[in-house]
Scaffold this active site. Sequence first.
Site, PDB file in Angstrom:
ATOM      1  N   ASP A   1       0.839  -1.204   0.000  1.00 52.35           N
ATOM      2  CA  ASP A   1       0.000   0.000   0.000  1.00 52.35           C
ATOM      3  C   ASP A   1       0.872   1.253   0.000  1.00 52.35           C
ATOM      4  OD1 ASP A   1      -1.960   1.915   0.245  1.00 52.35           O
ATOM      5  OD2 ASP A   1      -2.527   1.375   2.313  1.00 52.35           O
TER       6      ASP A   1
ATOM      7  N   LYS B   1       1.600   7.928   0.360  1.00 56.34           N
ATOM      8  CA  LYS B   1       1.979   7.946   1.770  1.00 56.34           C
ATOM      9  C   LYS B   1       3.353   8.587   1.942  1.00 56.34           C
ATOM     10  CE  LYS B   1      -0.403   3.750   3.375  1.00 56.34           C
ATOM     11  NZ  LYS B   1      -1.258   4.414   4.362  1.00 56.34           N
TER      12      LYS B   1
ATOM     13  N   ASP C   1       0.150  -4.961   4.622  1.00 56.69           N
ATOM     14  CA  ASP C   1      -1.242  -4.597   4.369  1.00 56.69           C
ATOM     15  C   ASP C   1      -2.067  -5.754   3.791  1.00 56.69           C
ATOM     16  OD1 ASP C   1      -3.061  -2.603   4.844  1.00 56.69           O
ATOM     17  OD2 ASP C   1      -2.852  -1.664   2.871  1.00 56.69           O
TER      18      ASP C   1
ATOM     19  N   ARG D   1     -11.029  -0.570   2.050  1.00 55.56           N
ATOM     20  CA  ARG D   1     -12.487  -0.644   2.056  1.00 55.56           C
ATOM     21  C   ARG D   1     -13.036  -0.812   0.644  1.00 55.56           C
ATOM     22  NH1 ARG D   1     -12.848   5.120   4.913  1.00 55.56           N
ATOM     23  NH2 ARG D   1     -10.815   4.426   5.664  1.00 55.56           N
TER      24      ARG D   1
HETATM   25  N1  BES Z   1      -3.331   0.212   5.194  1.00 54.43           N
HETATM   26  C1  BES Z   1      -3.703   1.492   5.646  1.00 54.43           C
HETATM   27  C2  BES Z   1      -3.977   1.532   7.147  1.00 54.43           C
HETATM   28  C3  BES Z   1      -2.788   1.434   8.046  1.00 54.43           C
HETATM   29  C4  BES Z   1      -1.950   2.502   8.206  1.00 54.43           C
HETATM   30  C5  BES Z   1      -2.574   0.309   8.786  1.00 54.43           C
HETATM   31  C6  BES Z   1      -0.887   2.416   9.080  1.00 54.43           C
HETATM   32  C7  BES Z   1      -1.531   0.224   9.665  1.00 54.43           C
HETATM   33  C8  BES Z   1      -0.671   1.282   9.818  1.00 54.43           C
HETATM   34  C9  BES Z   1      -4.964   1.965   4.939  1.00 54.43           C
HETATM   35  O1  BES Z   1      -5.084   1.563   3.632  1.00 54.43           O
HETATM   36  C10 BES Z   1      -4.925   3.454   4.926  1.00 54.43           C
HETATM   37  O2  BES Z   1      -4.050   3.992   4.313  1.00 54.43           O
HETATM   38  N2  BES Z   1      -5.866   4.073   5.608  1.00 54.43           N
HETATM   39  C11 BES Z   1      -5.910   5.485   5.699  1.00 54.43           C
HETATM   40  C12 BES Z   1      -7.353   5.917   5.572  1.00 54.43           C
HETATM   41  C13 BES Z   1      -7.519   7.388   5.417  1.00 54.43           C
HETATM   42  C14 BES Z   1      -6.997   7.836   4.081  1.00 54.43           C
HETATM   43  C15 BES Z   1      -8.977   7.716   5.569  1.00 54.43           C
HETATM   44  C16 BES Z   1      -5.337   5.900   7.047  1.00 54.43           C
HETATM   45  O3  BES Z   1      -5.585   5.215   8.035  1.00 54.43           O
HETATM   46  O4  BES Z   1      -4.608   6.876   7.078  1.00 54.43           O
HETATM   47 ZN    ZN Z   2      -4.141  -0.180   3.146  1.00 51.04          ZN
HETATM   48 MN    MN Z   3      -4.092   2.881   2.304  1.00 53.07          MN
END
Ligand code: BES
Ligand code: ZN
Ligand code: MN
Length: 491
Positions: free
Chosen positions: A267, A274, A285, A348
């Site tokens: 991811d 990111k 992920d 999601r």
């Molecule tokens: N895989 C990530 C969530 C994640 C981040 C898990 C860090 C463990 C450690 C997910 O896909 C993600 O990026 N979520 C975003 C959602 C946001 C953009 C609403 C997040 O949590 O920042």
């Molecule tokens: Zn993710």
């Molecule tokens: Mn993500």
Amino acid sequence: MEFSIKGGELSKLKAGCVVVGVFDSKKLTAAAASLDAVSKGAIKSAVSSGDITGKLGSTLLLHSVNGVVAERVLLVGLGSEASYGDSAYCRAATAAFKALKSTGVTDVVIPVASATTKEMAFKVEQSAVGAISAAYRYTATKKLDGKVGKSVTFFINGKYDEKAIKAAIKHGEAIGEGMNLTKMLGDLPPNIATPAFLASTAKDLAKDYKFKCTVLEKKEMEKLGMNTLLSVSKGSYLPPKFIVLEHNGGKKGAAPVVLVGKGITFDTGGISLKPASEMDEMKYDMCGAGSMIGVMKTVGMLKLPLNIVMLVPTCENMPGGNATRPGDIVKSMSGQTIEILNTDAEGRLILADALTYAERFKPDCVVDAATLTGAMVVALGHVTTGIFSSDDKLGAELVAAGNTAHDKAWLLPMGEEYDEGLKSNFADIPNIAGRAGGSITAACFLARFTGKYKWAHMDIAGTAWNSGKEKGATGRPVPLLAKFLMNRAGV
Ligand code: BES
Ligand code: ZN
Ligand code: MN
């Protein structure tokens, strides 16, 4: 790992190590006291020297204890005797195996105090899980250093229910092996653990345990209208896969439990890129997928009398000239349109289509596991998995399974007030709401695709792996899921 059960005289057992407990009152367990007696006070003197306090999870390794045939004695702190129970036992056992990891010990003796069959079986099962889990080593791209545990002998003094104890060993083995497969899949680098690799792992499991395995390719996903899944995969050169494993161990026609795992093999965030720091950890992920594949191994080893379907949508989330843009609107398999405001909220999206696909199995219930939100780590840290459910009973069932498996989870709220943030001027739903309650609004998003069955969602973002010096997958929530399924199967 070899497991055996022995009785007789503890001090006379040949082994690399015998593990015995000490309470924080300095009181010795019966096994520790028996070694103390043959050694003329060696254990007591080690305790009174202050080298071990008996604090829960503390350890002290003694070599060549007089009168004890085993090469070493490991003292483990059990904490206060008054509050010593299942949970303390698990923590002490984990600490013991951790302490042994950096030694040359490969065969260990664990005395099991006689108690009710249920208590003994619990201890034996948890010790077997702990031993196998501790013997996990990542060796795919790095040489093995040190020694790995090979055998565990449970020392039981007196009568015991052999059938029950042997079954407990079998259960522990199956859970431990499931965890280790999950850890291996998580730890493998993202250039090895690709969507195709997850698919071939599932196919191997299907061969070993007579599951039915179907892997949907991109073309078939297009036909099915899995556009939200495909929108995530668009920036990647690797083709997405949709993996289906079916275990028909239950009554013919009985509604299955459907397990769904998020399988983002890397991811980057996509166009909503990111930050660089620790981005490597986004190889984890796919831990939702990894834990479902892992628990299917447990299911196969135990031949659980239950119908179970596993669904793993898997792809990469990469930026690129063909990647989905923030603002793009896609039509999900459910027919609902989704405005993708942030391409980093991709989990999601792939789950949405998988949850819609789950409908065709007319499930008894659907449980998904996903490293879904960073907000989950903020809320519950690395200790507890967050559970969300549209069905209070199912939510409670999962939490209870986590408690018995010592794989903690906590039920969080959902509902209309949280759902309100999911409004778009241009589509049925946006893929993000505001920052507040990020894990909950993510669950609310998923809930929009789960109206046709009982459903629970587990956000394992904080519990699937460790960062820092101990970086590595944990194998969670395999113990929780295994217990949940074993309870349902009545084993
Ligand atoms: N895989 C990530 C969530 C994640 C981040 C898990 C860090 C463990 C450690 C997910 O896909 C993600 O990026 N979520 C975003 C959602 C946001 C953009 C609403 C997040 O949590 O920042
Ligand atoms: Zn993710
Ligand atoms: Mn993500």
